[in-house]
Design a protein around this motif. Structure first.
Motif, short mmCIF file in Angstrom:
data_model
loop_
_atom_site.label_atom_id
_atom_site.label_comp_id
_atom_site.label_asym_id
_atom_site.label_seq_id
_atom_site.Cartn_x
_atom_site.Cartn_y
_atom_site.Cartn_z
N ALA A 1 -9.16 -1.41 0.22
CA ALA A 1 -9.88 -2.31 1.12
C ALA A 1 -9.42 -2.14 2.56
O ALA A 1 -10.24 -2.11 3.49
CB ALA A 1 -9.70 -3.77 0.66
N VAL A 2 -8.09 -2.04 2.77
CA VAL A 2 -7.56 -1.84 4.12
C VAL A 2 -8.06 -0.52 4.70
O VAL A 2 -8.47 -0.43 5.87
CB VAL A 2 -6.02 -1.87 4.11
CG1 VAL A 2 -5.45 -1.40 5.46
CG2 VAL A 2 -5.52 -3.28 3.82
N ILE B 1 -0.81 -3.40 7.47
CA ILE B 1 -0.57 -2.23 6.63
C ILE B 1 0.88 -2.20 6.14
O ILE B 1 1.15 -1.90 4.97
CB ILE B 1 -0.91 -0.94 7.41
CG1 ILE B 1 -2.41 -0.90 7.72
CG2 ILE B 1 -0.52 0.30 6.60
CD1 ILE B 1 -2.81 0.23 8.64
N GLY B 2 1.83 -2.52 7.04
CA GLY B 2 3.23 -2.53 6.65
C GLY B 2 3.52 -3.58 5.58
O GLY B 2 4.26 -3.31 4.62
N GLY B 3 2.94 -4.77 5.72
CA GLY B 3 3.14 -5.82 4.73
C GLY B 3 2.59 -5.44 3.37
O GLY B 3 3.23 -5.67 2.34
N VAL B 4 1.40 -4.85 3.37
CA VAL B 4 0.81 -4.39 2.11
C VAL B 4 1.67 -3.32 1.47
O VAL B 4 1.91 -3.32 0.25
CB VAL B 4 -0.63 -3.86 2.35
CG1 VAL B 4 -1.17 -3.18 1.09
CG2 VAL B 4 -1.55 -5.00 2.76
N GLY C 1 5.39 -1.51 -2.83
CA GLY C 1 6.62 -0.83 -3.21
C GLY C 1 7.46 -1.67 -4.17
O GLY C 1 7.99 -1.15 -5.16
N VAL C 2 7.59 -2.97 -3.90
CA VAL C 2 8.34 -3.86 -4.79
C VAL C 2 7.69 -3.94 -6.16
O VAL C 2 8.36 -3.87 -7.21
CB VAL C 2 8.45 -5.27 -4.16
CG1 VAL C 2 9.07 -6.25 -5.15
CG2 VAL C 2 9.27 -5.22 -2.88
N ILE C 3 6.37 -4.05 -6.18
CA ILE C 3 5.64 -4.11 -7.46
C ILE C 3 5.87 -2.84 -8.26
O ILE C 3 6.08 -2.87 -9.48
CB ILE C 3 4.14 -4.34 -7.20
CG1 ILE C 3 3.90 -5.74 -6.64
CG2 ILE C 3 3.34 -4.15 -8.49
CD1 ILE C 3 2.47 -6.00 -6.21
N MET C 4 5.85 -1.68 -7.60
CA MET C 4 6.02 -0.41 -8.31
C MET C 4 7.41 -0.27 -8.91
O MET C 4 7.57 0.28 -10.01
CB MET C 4 5.71 0.76 -7.37
CG MET C 4 4.23 0.96 -7.13
SD MET C 4 3.84 2.53 -6.32
CE MET C 4 4.45 2.23 -4.69
#
Length: 227
Positions: free
Chosen positions: A30-31, A195-198, A203-206
């Motif tokens: 989406a971004v 973009i940085g927040g997403v 990264g944490v989720i992965m």
């Protein structure tokens, strides 16, 4: 044989993670599509000499988002079916995507100034070329950029031969408005935060996804060996 006990919770956590990962992929896509089709940036994609660095980055985000959605869907299947093969492949794909995201983040941060400079240089060249040639194609490109950014010219004033490409305003704003180089800086500063927040969230989720996938894969293999 189905896993039991606390590891059964890992199975459903794994499924929940993959659903979140699929949603994260949707967010990245989406971004990227926002950057591609937003009125403030779409003019950059319609010009023959558009800044390649920015365009390449946006298309990479589109591919990455679509890939994340596919991998998330496959991970859900691996968790529900308790397939060590699918879980192992999921871990490998997730590790590759994580490494690619880190590399892309480092590249983006290290080249942020260059990307912004390329976009501003592209605008300035288009603006100056239009003042000299009055080509209709250049006029349309300027209109797309300036109406999208709500800016005018390189200095923010309209007393030159390109006033017909600027947004129409009233009062004092009709004479002095935001310059386009300044508007470009502001646009990238605001979108880089998003973009940085997403990217950090994904990264944490992965990381949790890789941990859960290995735990579940080991539990499935151990259960089958006992039998």
């Amino acid at each position: 044989m189905a896993v039991g006990g606390g590891l059964s919770c890992i199975k459903y956590l794994m499924f929940a993670f993959n659903f979140l990962f699929w949603l994260a992929g949707t967010g990245v896509l989406a971004v990227a599509l926002w950057l591609r089709f937003d009125k403030r940036t779409e003019g950059l994609f319609q010009a023959s000499d558009a800044p390649s660095t920015f365009l390449t980055g946006v298309y990479i985000l589109i591919v990455a988002g679509a890939l994340m959605m596919v991998v998330g869907f496959l991970g859900c299947c691996g968790a529900i079916k308790e397939s060590p093969c699918l879980l192992g492949l999921f871990f490998i794909f997730l590790l590759i995507i994580f490494a690619a995201e880190v590399a892309a983040g480092i590249w983006g941060l290290s080249n942020k100034d260059k990307i912004v400079q390329d976009v501003k240089q592209f605008y300035t060249q288009t603006y100056n070329n239009y003042l000299q040639t009055k080509q209709p194609a250049l006029k349309e490109t300027l209109r797309l950029i300036q109406f999208g950014l709500q800016c005018c010219g390189t200095t923010g004033t309209i007393f030159d031969g390109a006033a017909d490409t600027c947004p129409k305003k009233e009062g004092l704003d009709a004479f002095i408005t935001t310059s386009c180089p300044a508007a470009i800086d502001e646009m990238f500063d605001s979108k880089m935060h998003i973009i940085g927040g997403v990217g950090i969230g994904i990264g944490v989720i992965m990381i949790f996804g890789m941990i859960f996938s290995m735990m579940l894969c080991c539990a499935v293999k151990k259960g089958r060996n006992i039998i």
